[in-house]
Scaffold this active site. Structure first.
Site, short mmCIF file in Angstrom:
data_model
loop_
_atom_site.label_atom_id
_atom_site.label_comp_id
_atom_site.label_asym_id
_atom_site.label_seq_id
_atom_site.Cartn_x
_atom_site.Cartn_y
_atom_site.Cartn_z
N TYR A 175 41.27 48.73 35.70
CA TYR A 175 40.28 47.78 35.59
C TYR A 175 38.82 48.39 35.97
CZ TYR A 175 39.83 47.88 40.66
OH TYR A 175 39.80 48.25 42.14
N PHE A 200 30.55 47.66 40.19
CA PHE A 200 30.76 47.49 41.44
C PHE A 200 31.82 48.08 41.94
CE2 PHE A 200 32.16 43.35 39.94
CZ PHE A 200 33.35 43.06 40.72
N ASP A 201 32.89 47.98 40.93
CA ASP A 201 34.58 48.73 41.28
C ASP A 201 35.23 48.97 40.14
OD1 ASP A 201 36.51 49.23 43.00
OD2 ASP A 201 37.28 47.24 43.33
N ILE A 237 41.73 37.83 43.32
CA ILE A 237 40.66 36.68 43.20
C ILE A 237 41.47 35.90 42.33
CG2 ILE A 237 38.61 37.84 43.96
CD1 ILE A 237 37.82 38.24 40.97
N TYR A 260 34.26 35.93 44.57
CA TYR A 260 34.14 36.04 45.99
C TYR A 260 32.83 34.85 46.24
CZ TYR A 260 36.30 40.43 45.05
OH TYR A 260 37.06 41.45 44.69
N PHE A 299 35.19 41.58 34.26
CA PHE A 299 36.13 42.49 34.49
C PHE A 299 36.69 42.69 33.07
CE2 PHE A 299 36.36 41.03 38.59
CZ PHE A 299 36.37 42.25 39.37
#
Length: 189
Positions: free
Chosen positions: A71, A85-86, A105, A131, A148
């Site tokens: 991802y 961010f990830d 999540i 979040y 995502f």
């Protein structure tokens, strides 16, 4: 999204149209932009927006299935993809999760249902499904909408029977080795 770089859609008169793209990348990029446009045309995003990028093969995943996922996550900023961010795309380890276990999540739990092995999907997730007001320190600001791109690399169906050693190999498992030997039901051969 259709096989062989086709996308099919209906116009406002309910006429069916198909577009063939010259490459998989062009088809995927177009599909991402369609999803972003859908998000930008929503008065208020109150659920997960999903757009398939590649369909994958086999049976759609359900709650209880175990997945290994690659991802990338972006902040949704200025009506589009903002800062990453990830991501685990260029890392050795895939994310392992059991769909429906509440370990990821809520937007992922909902947005990944029905995906197939090898499938890629864009998820645009409102803050309440991500979040929320707390965010993630130094990475995700409070009340952030997230985007995502998720790809299911391996699947172990919940309804498969485990062998006497507790391991089971799905006929849909890829021949690629697992990054680390495991005892969570994924084969390590």
């Amino acid at each position: 999204v259709q096989p062989n770089n086709y996308s099919t859609f209906y116009d406002d008169q309910r006429q069916n149209w198909s577009i063939m793209f010259e490459s998989e990348k062009a088809a995927v990029d177009f599909s991402k932009q369609v999803c972003i446009a859908k998000c930008n045309s929503c008065p208020a995003l109150d659920s997960v927006l999903c757009q398939d990028l590649l369909l994958g093969e086999g049976q759609g995943v359900e709650g209880g299935d175990s997945l290994e996922v690659a991802y990338t996550g972006w902040l949704f900023q200025n009506n589009g993809l903002g800062q990453v961010f990830d991501s685990n795309v260029n890392k050795d380890k895939l994310l392992r999760l059991k769909l429906g276990s509440g370990k990821v999540i809520k937007g992922w739990e909902e947005g990944m249902l029905g995906m197939k092995k090898g499938g890629r999907r864009l998820l645009i997730i409102p803050p309440a499904w991500a979040y929320g007001a707390q965010g993630v320190a130094a990475r995700v600001p409070p009340d952030s909408t997230l985007v995502f791109e998720v790809e299911i690399r391996r699947v172990k169906l919940a309804k498969e029977c485990s062998g006497s050693d507790g391991l089971s190999v799905s006929s849909r498992d890829s021949p690629a080795p697992s990054p680390v030997p495991s005892s969570d039901g994924f084969s390590s051969d």
